[in-house]
Design a protein around this motif. Structure first.
Motif, PDB file in Angstrom:
ATOM      1  N   PRO A 179       0.785  -1.242   0.000  1.00  0.00           N
ATOM      2  CA  PRO A 179       0.000   0.000   0.000  1.00  0.00           C
ATOM      3  C   PRO A 179       0.815   1.290   0.000  1.00  0.00           C
ATOM      4  CG  PRO A 179      -0.276  -1.200   2.056  1.00  0.00           C
ATOM      5  CD  PRO A 179       0.553  -2.054   1.175  1.00  0.00           C
ATOM      6  N   HIS A 189      -2.155  -6.425   4.244  1.00  0.00           N
ATOM      7  CA  HIS A 189      -2.825  -5.570   5.222  1.00  0.00           C
ATOM      8  C   HIS A 189      -2.619  -4.098   4.847  1.00  0.00           C
ATOM      9  CE1 HIS A 189      -3.707  -3.732   9.164  1.00  0.00           C
ATOM     10  NE2 HIS A 189      -4.490  -4.792   9.324  1.00  0.00           N
ATOM     11  N   PRO A 190      -3.571  -3.219   5.163  1.00  0.00           N
ATOM     12  CA  PRO A 190      -3.414  -1.796   4.829  1.00  0.00           C
ATOM     13  C   PRO A 190      -2.164  -1.136   5.422  1.00  0.00           C
ATOM     14  CG  PRO A 190      -5.688  -2.240   5.407  1.00  0.00           C
ATOM     15  CD  PRO A 190      -4.920  -3.502   5.672  1.00  0.00           C
ATOM     16  N   PRO A 240     -15.717  -0.574   0.758  1.00  0.00           N
ATOM     17  CA  PRO A 240     -14.548   0.245   1.111  1.00  0.00           C
ATOM     18  C   PRO A 240     -14.646   0.967   2.450  1.00  0.00           C
ATOM     19  CG  PRO A 240     -15.461   0.897  -1.025  1.00  0.00           C
ATOM     20  CD  PRO A 240     -16.324  -0.180  -0.488  1.00  0.00           C
ATOM     21  N   HIS A 252     -10.165  -6.083   5.393  1.00  0.00           N
ATOM     22  CA  HIS A 252     -10.930  -4.851   5.189  1.00  0.00           C
ATOM     23  C   HIS A 252      -9.931  -3.703   5.253  1.00  0.00           C
ATOM     24  CE1 HIS A 252     -13.828  -1.626   5.647  1.00  0.00           C
ATOM     25  NE2 HIS A 252     -14.792  -2.486   5.364  1.00  0.00           N
ATOM     26  N   LYS A 253     -10.111  -2.699   4.425  1.00  0.00           N
ATOM     27  CA  LYS A 253      -9.137  -1.606   4.348  1.00  0.00           C
ATOM     28  C   LYS A 253      -9.238  -0.609   5.496  1.00  0.00           C
ATOM     29  CE  LYS A 253      -7.542  -3.320   0.604  1.00  0.00           C
ATOM     30  NZ  LYS A 253      -6.585  -4.381   0.813  1.00  0.00           N
ATOM     31  N   GLN A 254     -10.402  -0.528   6.198  1.00  0.00           N
ATOM     32  CA  GLN A 254     -10.545   0.445   7.280  1.00  0.00           C
ATOM     33  C   GLN A 254     -10.899  -0.178   8.623  1.00  0.00           C
ATOM     34  OE1 GLN A 254     -13.311   3.470   6.043  1.00  0.00           O
ATOM     35  NE2 GLN A 254     -11.768   4.517   4.829  1.00  0.00           N
ATOM     36  N   ASP A 265      -3.470 -11.391   0.177  1.00  0.00           N
ATOM     37  CA  ASP A 265      -3.853 -10.009   0.419  1.00  0.00           C
ATOM     38  C   ASP A 265      -2.862  -9.386   1.386  1.00  0.00           C
ATOM     39  OD1 ASP A 265      -5.409  -7.739  -0.012  1.00  0.00           O
ATOM     40  OD2 ASP A 265      -6.719  -8.147   1.682  1.00  0.00           O
TER      41      ASP A 265
END
Length: 184
Positions: free
Chosen positions: A25, A65-66, A164, A108-110, A63
């Motif tokens: 990211p 992690h953010p 999102p 999840h991004k948030q 995936d």
């Protein structure tokens, strides 16, 4: 580089059996999941930075992690493997909650959520907190098992995607249905 209209090749040789790819990211890293390993390439220096040993027979998805410090992979041999990139190339934790192959894994991004989709027709949702304090281990707690898809031809839930901003989850199955789960 888009500004110079040039391309680069960070790989010295052609990789076989690429299963999934992802970008970091915030850093110029590129994650490539092959059948049994995940290789991390630095795109500016054009070299491999790290090779993660999954211990899986066949990786299906990946995936990041953010925060960029953690990677999860799913495998066709029912495993969810969590890597903490600060700890090295061995898995931090390996989880086996499904009875059949994992098709997709996603953060999840948030929100501190993570989900896995499987051929057993279920989606498992986990609370996955990553702390900014490096001395604390990540917290992984199973939250819910979502059953809404029917298994057809040995295939169950093929894909999933988090909203999102909201803690909502969409899943797509081999039964030709897309389901929205709102109350996670």
């Amino acid at each position: 580089q888009l500004s110079k209209c040039t391309t680069t090749t960070p790989f010295k040789k052609s990789m076989k059996m690429v299963q999934a790819i992802s970008f970091h990211p915030t850093k110029p890293f590129f994650f490539v999941a092959t059948q049994q390993h995940v290789r991390i390439y630095h795109l500016v220096q054009q070299k491999m930075v790290k090779k993660l040993m999954s211990g899986c027979k066949w990786i299906s998805s990946l995936d990041v992690h953010p925060t960029g410090d953690h990677v999860i992979i799913g495998s066709y041999d029912r495993r969810l493997v969590w890597f903490d990139l600060d700890l090295g190339s061995a898995p931090y934790k390996t989880l086996k909650y499904h009875t059949k192959a994992l098709r997709q894994v996603q953060y999840h991004k948030q929100h501190p959520l993570m989900a896995t989709a499987s051929d057993d027709g279920t989606v498992h949702v986990f609370h996955s907190t990553v702390y900014s304090d490096l001395l604390r281990d990540p917290l992984i707690v199973p939250v819910k098992v979502l059953r809404g898809h029917k298994v057809q031809g040995g295939l169950g839930v093929m894909s999933l995607a988090f909203h999102p901003k909201q803690p909502w989850l969409f899943s797509a199955g081999a039964d030709h249905n897309i389901i929205l789960y709102q109350d996670l």
